[in-house]
Design a protein around this motif. Sequence first.
Motif, PDB file in Angstrom:
ATOM      1  N   LEU A  80       0.911  -1.383  -0.208  1.00 31.34           N
ATOM      2  CA  LEU A  80      -0.160   0.094   0.053  1.00 31.34           C
ATOM      3  C   LEU A  80       0.896   1.534  -0.338  1.00 31.34           C
ATOM      4  O   LEU A  80       0.785   1.728  -0.554  1.00 31.34           O
ATOM      5  CB  LEU A  80      -1.110   0.134   1.523  1.00 31.34           C
ATOM      6  CG  LEU A  80      -2.130  -1.325   0.972  1.00 31.34           C
ATOM      7  CD1 LEU A  80      -3.003  -1.256   2.595  1.00 31.34           C
ATOM      8  CD2 LEU A  80      -2.976  -0.565   0.074  1.00 31.34           C
ATOM      9  N   CYS A  85       0.678   1.378  -4.137  1.00 36.74           N
ATOM     10  CA  CYS A  85      -0.057   2.078  -4.407  1.00 36.74           C
ATOM     11  C   CYS A  85      -0.128   3.410  -3.532  1.00 36.74           C
ATOM     12  O   CYS A  85      -1.283   4.501  -3.910  1.00 36.74           O
ATOM     13  CB  CYS A  85      -1.268   1.247  -2.938  1.00 36.74           C
ATOM     14  SG  CYS A  85      -1.983  -0.045  -4.089  1.00 36.74           S
ATOM     15  N   ASP A 143      -0.662   4.985  -0.552  1.00 41.13           N
ATOM     16  CA  ASP A 143      -1.723   5.295   0.180  1.00 41.13           C
ATOM     17  C   ASP A 143      -0.633   5.273   1.409  1.00 41.13           C
ATOM     18  O   ASP A 143      -0.464   4.076   2.299  1.00 41.13           O
ATOM     19  CB  ASP A 143      -2.440   3.509  -0.077  1.00 41.13           C
ATOM     20  CG  ASP A 143      -3.908   4.467   1.123  1.00 41.13           C
ATOM     21  OD1 ASP A 143      -3.229   4.388   1.964  1.00 41.13           O
ATOM     22  OD2 ASP A 143      -4.911   4.144   0.611  1.00 41.13           O
ATOM     23  N   LEU A 183      -7.572  -1.441  -4.466  1.00 40.74           N
ATOM     24  CA  LEU A 183      -7.191  -1.949  -5.940  1.00 40.74           C
ATOM     25  C   LEU A 183      -8.673  -1.910  -6.709  1.00 40.74           C
ATOM     26  O   LEU A 183      -8.820  -1.628  -7.912  1.00 40.74           O
ATOM     27  CB  LEU A 183      -6.694  -3.700  -5.625  1.00 40.74           C
ATOM     28  CG  LEU A 183      -5.489  -3.483  -5.315  1.00 40.74           C
ATOM     29  CD1 LEU A 183      -5.013  -4.636  -4.925  1.00 40.74           C
ATOM     30  CD2 LEU A 183      -4.630  -2.999  -6.496  1.00 40.74           C
ATOM     31  N   LYS A 192      -9.609   2.636  -6.435  1.00 37.05           N
ATOM     32  CA  LYS A 192      -9.228   3.537  -6.717  1.00 37.05           C
ATOM     33  C   LYS A 192      -8.355   2.971  -8.306  1.00 37.05           C
ATOM     34  O   LYS A 192      -8.287   3.678  -9.366  1.00 37.05           O
ATOM     35  CB  LYS A 192      -8.095   3.361  -5.452  1.00 37.05           C
ATOM     36  CG  LYS A 192      -7.094   5.142  -5.777  1.00 37.05           C
ATOM     37  CD  LYS A 192      -5.898   4.644  -4.727  1.00 37.05           C
ATOM     38  CE  LYS A 192      -5.428   6.244  -5.322  1.00 37.05           C
ATOM     39  NZ  LYS A 192      -3.871   6.355  -4.594  1.00 37.05           N
ATOM     40  N   TYR A 193      -8.034   1.982  -7.766  1.00 37.14           N
ATOM     41  CA  TYR A 193      -7.356   0.937  -9.578  1.00 37.14           C
ATOM     42  C   TYR A 193      -8.102   0.215 -10.331  1.00 37.14           C
ATOM     43  O   TYR A 193      -7.351  -0.301 -11.432  1.00 37.14           O
ATOM     44  CB  TYR A 193      -6.189   0.146  -9.294  1.00 37.14           C
ATOM     45  CG  TYR A 193      -4.913   0.866  -8.426  1.00 37.14           C
ATOM     46  CD1 TYR A 193      -4.043   1.746  -9.294  1.00 37.14           C
ATOM     47  CD2 TYR A 193      -4.724   1.097  -6.904  1.00 37.14           C
ATOM     48  CE1 TYR A 193      -3.260   2.819  -8.262  1.00 37.14           C
ATOM     49  CE2 TYR A 193      -4.115   2.162  -6.408  1.00 37.14           C
ATOM     50  CZ  TYR A 193      -2.936   3.384  -7.587  1.00 37.14           C
ATOM     51  OH  TYR A 193      -1.959   4.125  -6.399  1.00 37.14           O
ATOM     52  N   PRO A 226      -0.037  -0.798  -9.810  1.00 35.61           N
ATOM     53  CA  PRO A 226      -0.292  -1.997  -8.479  1.00 35.61           C
ATOM     54  C   PRO A 226      -1.221  -3.431  -9.839  1.00 35.61           C
ATOM     55  O   PRO A 226      -1.357  -4.230  -9.480  1.00 35.61           O
ATOM     56  CB  PRO A 226      -1.490  -1.509  -7.705  1.00 35.61           C
ATOM     57  CG  PRO A 226      -1.662  -0.088  -7.994  1.00 35.61           C
ATOM     58  CD  PRO A 226      -1.004   0.589  -9.228  1.00 35.61           C
TER      59      PRO A 226
END
Length: 881
Positions: free
Chosen positions: A467, A471, A473, A523, A526-527, A621
């Motif tokens: 993360l 990511c 984050d 995931l 956001k992705y 990611p």
Amino acid sequence: MATPDQKSPNVLLQNLCCRILGRSEADVAQQFQYAVRVIGSNFAPTVERDEFLVAEKIKKELTRQRREADAALFSELHRKLHSQVSSYATLFAQALPRDAHSTPYYYARPQTLPLNYQDRSVPPAQSSGSLGSSGVSSIGVCALSGPTPTPQPLLPGQSHPAPGVGDCLRQQLSSRLAWTLTANQPSLQTTTSKGVPSAVSRNVTRPRREGDAGGAVEVAEAALVRDILYVFQGIDGKNVKMSNADNCYKVEGKANLNKSLRDTTVRLAELGWLHNKIRKYTDQRSLDRSFGLVGQSFCAALHQELREYYRLLSVLHSQLQLEDDQGVNLGLESSLTLRRLLVWTYDPKIRLKTLAALVDHCQGRKGGELASAVHAYTKTGDPSMRSLVQHILSLVSHPVLSFLYRWIYDGELEDTYHEFFVASDPTVKTDRLWHDKYTLRKSMIPSFMTMDQSRKVLLIGKSINFLHQVCHDQTPTTKMIAVTKSAESPQDAADFFTDLENAFQGKIDAAYFETSKYLLDVLNKKYSLLDHMQAMRRYLLLGQGDFIRHLMDLLKPELVRPATTLYQHNLTGILETAVRATNAQFDSPEALRRLDVRLLEVSPGDTGWDVFSLDYHVDGPIATVFTRECMSHYLRVFNFLWRAKRMEYILTDIRKGHMCNAKLLRNMPEFSGVLHHCHILASEMVHFIHQMQYYITFEVLECSWDELWNKVQQAQDLDHIIAAHEAFLDTVISRCLLDADSRALLNQLRAVFDQIIELQNTQDAIYRAALEELQRRLQFEEKKQQRGAEGQWGVTAAEEEQESQRVREFQESIPRLCSQLRILTHFYQGIVQQFLVLLTTSPDESLRFLSFRLDFNEHYRAREPRLRVSLGARGRRSSHT
């Protein structure tokens, strides 16, 4: 006479008599006197000397008389009596045989005099002031009012302890001894009259007896006691020395000892050998930095146990010094003898044996492996040994638990000496963080943790780092996980071992579920991981049917050209046109932006169909799920599906050609046989391709995709999604005949595809020749009609003869065309027949059923005996092979 303490043996014994008989002190005077007389008696020892055996017999007798309440009360009183530091030991020592120094002590059981090492839960500052913490509850010396003397080596010529310590010991022992002598004066007089050696006589060197060899004098027991106290510290005495050859302590051969004393001395000397073994290990490892934190904790635990052992030696040394200072006859009941040392050092010997065994078992181990080695010794039925090892394990495992809690709550790994079971590779780049950077060191997984717990611990820390680093984050861990108390001290580690299956498992599970859920939410939201997965299915696995069909129609003029003449930007423009003209335009812009055209490596003779491929760009990611290996699998599957779709596209064109040309060539009856042959062969190929397409689309792709989607929806962590996705690709690769085991089947299938392309080329040539012939005939008839309209002869004899010759030549070419079609049919059916034979021997049941559908009318079964076996027999035969 000194007034006895309220907790003295006499008071406790009188209270015990009152409680058992249920009477007042005046009424039990006779029984009390009898009890005192029995305890102070000189009777020969029997097996009932065992304190615990006597207590158990009393409790059983009370239970037999249905006096359960009295039995429970007796048990509690016995426990309180035994908890006294020296009182019961004094009473028990009085019952020792008076000739214990020369008679083997067969009946007394040393384990009845446990050395009460200090309670681990008591802080050292509190325990150091009591004799109970020194581990010598069986020694007839009262508790010291001051701090316990620090252990010092008992070297010959060493000065006596500080006056304060000696005075305290002397004062306490004198008051207790005075009360004992007064209370038991008749017994003591009887004892001295029987010739018990005094302390002075015990120190006198005895002359040799008659029959002794040589002129050696017998070594006094007091000298042996002092030597043994040296040996307990690993120091050679005058008569007991270390033998390097035999690796043990031995009594000097010139010393004149009877067999009893020699054997007892050797047994006691084992304690010094055990001490040396443990001390050598700790001295070597304490200075070794590479031994790590777990190893240093193990050495600290051993040092702590040795300090307890040194406390015992300090008290023994103090009592020996006290006897020397007093110079009075203290040896009657409480002086140091070899037999008493054997009893008092029994429990320390057991503890040192356990520590020595741990040292041997832990040689060459470090980190979690060392903790596992210590944990293995907790699986014993001896409660005292188990308690000792559990205490050591709590100290040893404290660094491991500190590593663990910091990893699962902060994602930090500071393992300088590679002791933790999670390993990190700093050379791995960020894009491979999830797969390669963090791994499990299986040898370092402590045995008190399961493999499932270790895997969860690895995933928790790996998710936190994924993360933060991949990511991007930066959400604090406290918002992801409800952080609980970590192992801040060895006591916390000890509490941890008391509830391995509940509290610890609950911490791991809570951190695992919360971290994994947060990662999957990032995931997916956001992705858009699931959206990208569906885009792969629609475009790379040809799930978007209208888009694929329209793309083929647009690409056909380009792809029939040689591969070297293609340009990627032209194909990319066609791709965008196909997207805008179909339902693909409603897909997410992010997915369409990643869709692209890719041209494979060109080989000589390749056309555009052979090198064209769609591509889907992944990064960030989502590249953790769609790795390079996965994308190469998608590329292989796309090429296979694209080639199969092209065969369907070709056969559709062949069928359209049949329908259009059948009407045009109706006026050429001699050509009907060729058209019929083409139609039959094309129908066989259409049936084959339709069955293959059904198998690939529904039995392979749709079933596998549905299974993948269900697993993804139920996934608890990212590893579950990755594993499900890889299993999906492996299944598709295997059932699409793209794996190594299906190479022969794939070669036969490609040969069938080649025959379809060959049929297209042959039919195009036939139709081209037929249409040219038809055009000439129409032109000849039109010429005849035009001349007739002009009033001329339609044709001359020469022209008619020339036309007839040309028609005959065409008719003569028809058998050759039929022969080409028969050869093509023969090759095609032979390849299909071999393909069916390979399908029947496949271990995959779906492939065996595919062979049945391809030969639904048993045409090939009649030609090939190997295809006449039933499906059940085929499965059994393939399983046996």
